[in-house]
Enzyme design. Sequence first.
Site, PDB file in Angstrom:
ATOM      1  NE  ARG A  56     -10.589   2.195   5.070  1.00  0.00           N
ATOM      2  CZ  ARG A  56     -11.642   1.410   4.813  1.00  0.00           C
ATOM      3  NH1 ARG A  56     -12.833   1.733   5.266  1.00  0.00           N
ATOM      4  NH2 ARG A  56     -11.485   0.318   4.102  1.00  0.00           N
TER       5      ARG A  56
ATOM      6  NE  ARG B 222      -4.396  -0.066   2.409  1.00  0.00           N
ATOM      7  CZ  ARG B 222      -5.294  -1.041   2.538  1.00  0.00           C
ATOM      8  NH1 ARG B 222      -4.911  -2.296   2.599  1.00  0.00           N
ATOM      9  NH2 ARG B 222      -6.570  -0.751   2.616  1.00  0.00           N
TER      10      ARG B 222
HETATM   11  P1  AMP Z   1      -8.450  -3.208   4.259  1.00  0.00           P
HETATM   12  O1  AMP Z   1      -9.209  -4.307   4.928  1.00  0.00           O
HETATM   13  O2  AMP Z   1      -7.535  -3.695   3.195  1.00  0.00           O
HETATM   14  O3  AMP Z   1      -9.346  -2.091   3.793  1.00  0.00           O
HETATM   15  O4  AMP Z   1      -7.500  -2.568   5.382  1.00  0.00           O
HETATM   16  C1  AMP Z   1      -8.050  -1.988   6.537  1.00  0.00           C
HETATM   17  C2  AMP Z   1      -6.999  -1.168   7.251  1.00  0.00           C
HETATM   18  O5  AMP Z   1      -5.915  -2.006   7.637  1.00  0.00           O
HETATM   19  C3  AMP Z   1      -6.354  -0.055   6.438  1.00  0.00           C
HETATM   20  O6  AMP Z   1      -7.123   1.122   6.416  1.00  0.00           O
HETATM   21  C4  AMP Z   1      -5.049   0.122   7.208  1.00  0.00           C
HETATM   22  O7  AMP Z   1      -5.254   0.816   8.415  1.00  0.00           O
HETATM   23  C5  AMP Z   1      -4.687  -1.310   7.561  1.00  0.00           C
HETATM   24  N1  AMP Z   1      -3.858  -1.930   6.499  1.00  0.00           N
HETATM   25  C6  AMP Z   1      -4.199  -2.993   5.712  1.00  0.00           C
HETATM   26  N2  AMP Z   1      -3.211  -3.281   4.856  1.00  0.00           N
HETATM   27  C7  AMP Z   1      -2.224  -2.385   5.088  1.00  0.00           C
HETATM   28  C8  AMP Z   1      -0.961  -2.135   4.506  1.00  0.00           C
HETATM   29  N3  AMP Z   1      -0.493  -2.879   3.482  1.00  0.00           N
HETATM   30  N4  AMP Z   1      -0.213  -1.117   5.003  1.00  0.00           N
HETATM   31  C9  AMP Z   1      -0.639  -0.357   6.025  1.00  0.00           C
HETATM   32  N5  AMP Z   1      -1.835  -0.524   6.607  1.00  0.00           N
HETATM   33  C10 AMP Z   1      -2.643  -1.523   6.151  1.00  0.00           C
END
Ligand code: AMP
Length: 251
Positions: A206, A123
């Site tokens: 986000r 990310r």
């Molecule tokens: P997601 O379920 O992919 O939308 O991720 C939810 C949250 O998890 C994100 O908003 C970040 O806070 C954290 N997160 C997930 N993947 C990453 C990543 N590769 N790097 C940093 N934070 C992450």
Amino acid sequence: MGAPEPILTSGAIAMTQTHLVFLGPPGAGKGTHAKFLANEHGLLHLSTGDMLRMAIQEAADYPEVAGAAAEGAVPAHVAIGMQARAFMDAGNLVPDDLIIEMIFHRLASATDERGWILDGFPRTVPQAQALDSRLEHEGGRLDHVLLFEVPETELIARLGSRATCASCGAIYNTRIRPPTHEGVCDVCGGVVRQRRDDRPDAVRKRLQVYHELTAPLVEYYEAGGRLRRVDANRTIQRIRVEIETLLGLQS
Ligand code: AMP
């Protein structure tokens, strides 16, 4: 026994392990399609968001030692959960070093699989560079990076009505794809509810974080010729067919 059957043909090269990255803003459908593709084609689906939510759940079982994480008194994934929660709830990214350690630890035990889909990782550019270094060190490579493109108004609408199973991560939409019984997961019977970071304030944050830190990966992967764009503002079925065609995956 012979060599494992190749499941992906990319140009003229057939490979025994498939390595994919699903890239795109929150709400673009990465998780939905990664889950389906992984099931259908025997790939490992690794969602850093799901892993973090699981770690946070486990960290909740250690309330009496909260704060002991820095002293190494709790298992590593629990310590990650303790540190990650505040970042996630606010819609911020979890620091690169924590995420890289978590996902690399998981990848180290994925060597026997037919391949993997990384959903939500990398990310940031440093995360992408760390992944490239690791793959290069192991003699592997990314086959494709799929960019899921959806207009921002649609993303906001989707996230506002998204509901997620707290146990298995199954994804629903309370408007167009609700669970059969309200609040109960069709897959595992777990509790289906809105994620804390799908609330409007966190969603705005986000999306902003996506534009600032994650969108530069489009250029990063485009420069390496690895990026494939998917118009993800269509029906799930149409997107599914396009992805399989794009990747040369046979159902
Ligand atoms: P997601 O379920 O992919 O939308 O991720 C939810 C949250 O998890 C994100 O908003 C970040 O806070 C954290 N997160 C997930 N993947 C990453 C990543 N590769 N790097 C940093 N934070 C992450």
